[in-house]
Design an enzyme around this catalytic site. Structure first.
Site, PDB file in Angstrom:
ATOM      1  N   HIS A  67       0.827  -1.219   0.000  1.00 33.93           N
ATOM      2  CA  HIS A  67       0.000   0.000   0.000  1.00 33.93           C
ATOM      3  C   HIS A  67       0.862   1.271   0.000  1.00 33.93           C
ATOM      4  O   HIS A  67       1.214   1.777   1.060  1.00 33.93           O
ATOM      5  CB  HIS A  67      -0.892  -0.041   1.251  1.00 33.93           C
ATOM      6  N   ASP A  72       0.861   2.682   3.804  1.00 33.07           N
ATOM      7  CA  ASP A  72       0.005   3.759   3.281  1.00 33.07           C
ATOM      8  C   ASP A  72       0.838   5.031   3.091  1.00 33.07           C
ATOM      9  O   ASP A  72       0.389   6.133   3.422  1.00 33.07           O
ATOM     10  CB  ASP A  72      -1.205   4.016   4.186  1.00 33.07           C
TER      11      ASP A  72
HETATM   12  O1  DOR Z   1      -4.553   9.682   4.289  1.00 34.23           O
HETATM   13  C1  DOR Z   1      -4.738   9.259   3.168  1.00 34.23           C
HETATM   14  N1  DOR Z   1      -3.968   9.662   2.139  1.00 34.23           N
HETATM   15  N2  DOR Z   1      -5.732   8.408   2.950  1.00 34.23           N
HETATM   16  C2  DOR Z   1      -6.078   8.020   1.727  1.00 34.23           C
HETATM   17  O2  DOR Z   1      -7.013   7.270   1.577  1.00 34.23           O
HETATM   18  C3  DOR Z   1      -5.368   8.538   0.560  1.00 34.23           C
HETATM   19  C4  DOR Z   1      -4.024   9.015   0.896  1.00 34.23           C
HETATM   20  C5  DOR Z   1      -3.405   9.884  -0.172  1.00 34.23           C
HETATM   21  O3  DOR Z   1      -3.375   9.456  -1.327  1.00 34.23           O
HETATM   22  O4  DOR Z   1      -2.962  10.981   0.142  1.00 34.23           O
HETATM   23 ZN    ZN Z   2      -6.994   4.527   2.243  1.00 29.63          ZN
HETATM   24 ZN    ZN Z   3      -3.744   4.762   0.891  1.00 35.44          ZN
END
Ligand code: DOR
Ligand code: ZN
Ligand code: ZN
Length: 402
Positions: free
Chosen positions: A59, A269
């Site tokens: 991710h 993430d």
């Molecule tokens: O905090 C986040 N940033 N959540 C997301 O779902 C997308 C991500 C982003 O692409 O900046």
């Molecule tokens: Zn997300």
């Molecule tokens: Zn994400």
């Protein structure tokens, strides 16, 4: 390509730490043995340190095309290498979003500058792009944003979501609270594998404990494991992400789920935004994470909060298995030579100005962590060693049937 012999590697074999030699030939592991007598062209002495399969981060948001002022494949993959990450799966919320096969092909070309291996999640559109999803080949999953996010990717129509599940290899979902329950229900109805990104709430975990089956997988992010709402005030914009930081009670529940097996994978993430954007009155959501994910987990290991074998499951074995990444996630003959050598005793402070990500900040700036990657090997090439990065291009992953 030459042969590389990784000497004096500490590995866990049948639950016991042992010292092994690892021979790498043509980018693949060819032998793992107590003694290997060959004259390899290159030698790397692991000095008795643990060697684990390279981290697979399912991710990341590498921002190409269209948002490459925040990150690009060069800077993002360098950050990955420095963090012991050897494979990343990239998200589709770029500009324009990865909604068509043509755009996917364009992204493939952009990613060829990467120094870690890579794969892609295809995007699902509210404008029904299921004909494109059907045509897409060689993707990890279809990513569905059931809650709003960076970019215009929100899909709310349940009938459409069902159709997306039906025509996908598997689905990766940003789904919080009610949406998470919807995703689980649709996964069962359509009999499709589901990877739930960044689970955060104790009540979501309680629901999943009842509802999860063997086609479902859950991810936790390092920021939700190591930060909580009590850090929000201090971090201001740098603590803003989606899902938002949760309470200490939720954080404890997430750790319990990590150690009890309800959480299957840790994903960074990694969602870079520029310093100025994060300092603005309306900061965009998202934090960086690639360079600190493994060190945070190793620090937790040193504090006896998690075992090393659990870290390996969460960061490589399971991601490889969940997404069917061919020849990845194990240090065995025939597998790709994606490795990380750990220095479990190294103590180092996270510093914004030492990060490789283009945006140059981390919510963990100033944290002193014990346990860092000493070297990162991708396809048998050393791309990171003791602070130095070597720009050797990597490859797109291949997939087994899941
Ligand atoms: O905090 C986040 N940033 N959540 C997301 O779902 C997308 C991500 C982003 O692409 O900046
Ligand atoms: Zn997300
Ligand atoms: Zn994400």
């Amino acid at each position: 390509m030459t042969r590389l012999l990784v000497r004096n590697a500490r590995m866990v074999v049948k639950g016991r730490p042992v010292i092994r030699q690892i021979l790498i030939d043509q980018g693949r592991i060819s032998r793992v043995a107590v003694r290997i007598k060959v004259d390899a062209e290159r030698n790397l002495n692991a000095e008795g340190n643990f060697v684990i399969p390279g981290v697979i981060d399912p991710h990341v948001h590498f921002r190409e095309p269209g948002l490459n002022h925040k990150e690009d494949w060069m800077t993002g993959s360098r950050a990955a290498a420095a963090g012991g990450v050897t494979t990343v799966l990239d998200m589709p919320n770029v500009k324009p979003p990865t909604f068509t096969v043509k755009r996917l092909q364009k992204k493939r070309a952009l990613a060829s500058t990467s120094i870690v291996n890579y794969g892609f999640h295809f995007g699902a559109s509210a404008q029904d792009n299921t004909s494109e999803i059907r045509k897409a080949r060689g993707v990890a999953s279809t990513k569905v944003y059931m809650n709003s996010t960076t970019g215009n990717l929100l899909v709310e129509d349940i009938e459409l979501i069902r159709k997306i599940f039906s025509c996908s290899r598997m689905v990766t979902a940003h789904a919080e609270e009610q949406q998470l329950e919807d995703a689980v229900r649709i996964s069962k109805e359509t009999n499709k594998r589901l990877y739930l990104c960044h689970v955060t709430l104790a009540k979501e975990l309680a629901f999943l404990k009842r509802a999860k089956n063997r086609h479902m997988f859950c991810e936790a992010t390092p920021h939700h494991l190591f930060l909580s709402s009590k850090d929000e005030k201090k971090l201001r914009g740098f603590g803003m992400m989606k899902p938002v930081l949760k309470s200490e009670k939720d954080r404890r529940a997430l750790w319990a789920a990590v150690n009890r097996g309800l959480i299957d994978a840790v994903g960074s993430d990694h969602a870079p935004h520029l310093l100025d954007e994060k300092k603005s009155a309306a900061p965009p959501s998202g934090v960086t994470g690639l360079e600190t994910m493994l060190p945070l987990l190793l620090d937790a290991f040193n504090k006896r909060n998690i075992s090393l074998s659990r870290i390996v499951e969460l960061t490589s074995r399971n991601p490889a298995r969940i997404f069917g990444l061919r020849n990845k996630g194990s240090i065995s003959p025939g597998y790709d030579a994606d490795l990380c050598i750990l220095d479990l005793n190294m103590k180092k402070k996270v510093r914004n100005d030492e990060l490789h990500t283009k945006c140059g900040w981390s919510p963990f700036d100033g944290w002193i962590l014990k346990g860092w990657p000493m070297a990162t090997i991708v396809n048998g090439n050393i791309v990171f060693e003791k602070g130095d990065i070597f720009d050797i291009k990597a490859k797109e992953v291949e997939y087994d049937e899941v």
